[in-house]
Scaffold this motif. Structure first.
Motif, PDB file in Angstrom:
ATOM      1  N   TYR A 158       0.822  -1.214   0.000  1.00 51.37           N
ATOM      2  CA  TYR A 158       0.000   0.000   0.000  1.00 51.37           C
ATOM      3  C   TYR A 158       0.860   1.271   0.000  1.00 51.37           C
ATOM      4  CZ  TYR A 158      -4.329  -2.563   1.070  1.00 51.37           C
ATOM      5  OH  TYR A 158      -5.424  -3.389   1.029  1.00 51.37           O
ATOM      6  N   ASN A 159       2.164   1.096  -0.128  1.00 52.28           N
ATOM      7  CA  ASN A 159       3.128   2.202  -0.069  1.00 52.28           C
ATOM      8  C   ASN A 159       3.276   2.780   1.333  1.00 52.28           C
ATOM      9  OD1 ASN A 159       3.904   2.239  -2.820  1.00 52.28           O
ATOM     10  ND2 ASN A 159       2.024   3.342  -3.354  1.00 52.28           N
ATOM     11  N   SER A 183      -3.406   2.550  -2.417  1.00 49.95           N
ATOM     12  CA  SER A 183      -2.006   2.561  -2.823  1.00 49.95           C
ATOM     13  C   SER A 183      -1.649   3.871  -3.529  1.00 49.95           C
ATOM     14  CB  SER A 183      -1.722   1.366  -3.745  1.00 49.95           C
ATOM     15  OG  SER A 183      -0.377   1.352  -4.150  1.00 49.95           O
TER      16      SER A 183
END
Length: 441
Positions: free
Chosen positions: A119-120, A259
């Motif tokens: 999801y960063n 994300s």
């Protein structure tokens, strides 16, 4: 016999289903609202709770389709006055879903860090996400047990028992949330984001205990799975597999949205967390009428009463769209105050306020998608719903998201993509439903 199911009869199923459906969403919203006001690192904590909450909601929507499957089969047999034929199917579904929940719990627990890196998430947002998730993940078996039991309740045309379980758990959760997040002087320490997770887990345990109470005292079903695989079990697994595959496509949309938002910065994902969970709250709220449509459609299909089913579809659509408009008016009236419930950071609130109107305006379209989802679920047409959502995700949502990001729309592009997604999910189902019912009438 009247050809029209009255508004009162619809609401006898829909209103309890609404309160039951929003309980899980309220648990996450309460976590977000309280975590967003902790003294330290509130933006990072809010972002983490939002990421995990969206992931959990998506997974729960996936596994909740097993509830839809059992509800569909039970309601059809209820309508045909053959309820005794599924008394062993319900416990078999229950054991199957416990196994399914463990398949989700074990890998996601041990690979939680890698999961939220997708999801960063990074730094404190990543640390908070992992801490929060590793506690709440143990609620998967509890939630899936509850949902399976609730599905059997809905199949016999009762949503009140599920409502009582869900609301009790939600109210206890609010109380525990405050105590465990902020602490009480020197008596109970402040557990911050972990406290929110513990509060949620305890609430889910209370809900499943209550669900079993009603299951044993109010229904003809028990835990004895019989001596052989039920003849409907294959159909149950088929329905569940298609519903799960369908909802996995939904989760892909959630994952990509979060994300991309995380990639725009911590203030964007904090605002996106609030927006997404409000959107999910609306979804679970309206899903109460979809649940009523699910139960009634299965029963009417069992009775082969197609004219009444057609009238019901028009009535439920009308009522649910009206309710969505009322919710929109309320939210526009308290537009700025709603954002401030969750966080006081001016940059987060600026992003939230600039996009919130998009979530509100798409609600009538969302409502129609959920309502006809419910009808086709009750009728057991998992293949159509699977294909519809896959097309909406990969031919509508994904191209819109990529193009919007390319031209620099940022978070606006995310919600434009959701708007296109819901348009594709709604109108084709309405057309196909009308065509099928009129052919059989």
């Amino acid at each position: 016999m009247s050809d029209r199911i009255t508004f009162k009869q619809i609401n006898q199923l829909a209103i309890p289903a609404i309160f039951s459906g929003i309980a899980e969403s309220l648990i996450t919203l309460t976590d977000i609202a309280m975590i967003g006001h902790v003294p330290d690192n509130s933006v990072e904590a809010l972002a983490a709770a939002g990421l995990v909450g969206s992931f959990l909601s998506g997974i729960i929507w996936i596994v909740a389709q097993t509830k839809t499957s059992i509800s569909s089969l039970v309601s059809q047999n209820f309508g045909a006055n053959k309820l005794n034929e599924v008394k062993y199917l319900v416990p078999q579904a229950l054991y199957f879903n416990v196994f399914l929940s463990l398949l989700i719990l074990i890998p996601t627990y041990f690979f939680a860090e890698q999961l939220f890196k997708l999801y960063n998430a990074k730094d404190l947002v990543l640390d908070f996400s992992v801490d929060y998730y590793k506690i709440r993940a143990f609620g998967f078996p509890l939630t899936l047990i509850s949902l399976t039991i609730f599905g059997s309740f809905r199949g016999i045309q009762n949503t009140i028992w599920a409502m009582k379980c869900s609301l009790t758990a939600a109210f206890i959760h609010v109380f525990l949330d405050y105590i465990l997040i902020f602490g009480i002087d020197d008596f109970i320490p402040a557990y911050h984001i972990k406290g929110a997770a513990y509060a949620s887990l305890i609430a889910q345990l209370i809900m499943v205990i209550m669900a079993f109470y009603y299951y044993f005292t109010k229904t003809p079903f028990r835990l004895n799975p019989g001596k052989s695989i039920h003849p409907y079990f294959k159909k149950y697994v088929y329905l569940s597999f298609n519903f799960i595959l369908r909802t996995a496509s939904l989760n892909i949309a959630f994952f990509l949205a979060n994300s991309y938002a995380t990639g725009y910065g911590k203030n964007y994902i904090a605002a996106q967390s609030i927006l997404m969970n409000i959107w999910l709250f609306f979804s679970f709220f309206i899903d109460g009428y979809a649940g009523a449509g699910n139960a009634m459609a299965g029963r009417l299909l069992g009775e082969k009463n197609y004219p009444k089913l057609w009238i019901l579809s028009k009535d439920i659509s009308k009522y649910s769209v009206l309710i969505s408009i009322i919710l929109i008016v309320i939210c526009f009236t308290f537009y700025t105050q709603i954002g401030e419930l969750f966080n006081k950071n001016p940059e987060v609130l600026t992003i939230f306020n600039s996009v919130f109107w998009m979530i509100l305006l798409m609600q009538p379209i969302n409502t129609l998608a959920y309502i006809f989802d419910g009808f086709f679920k009750g009728m057991g047409d998992a293949k159509l719903l699977r294909n519809n959502l896959i097309i909406a995700t990969f031919c509508g949502f994904l191209p819109t998201l990529i193009i919007s990001d390319y031209v620099g729309l940022n978070i606006y592009g995310i919600w434009l993509a959701f708007g296109i997604w819901m348009l594709i999910r709604s109108f084709p189902l309405m057309y196909i439903f009308r065509k099928r019912i009129l052919q059989n009438s």
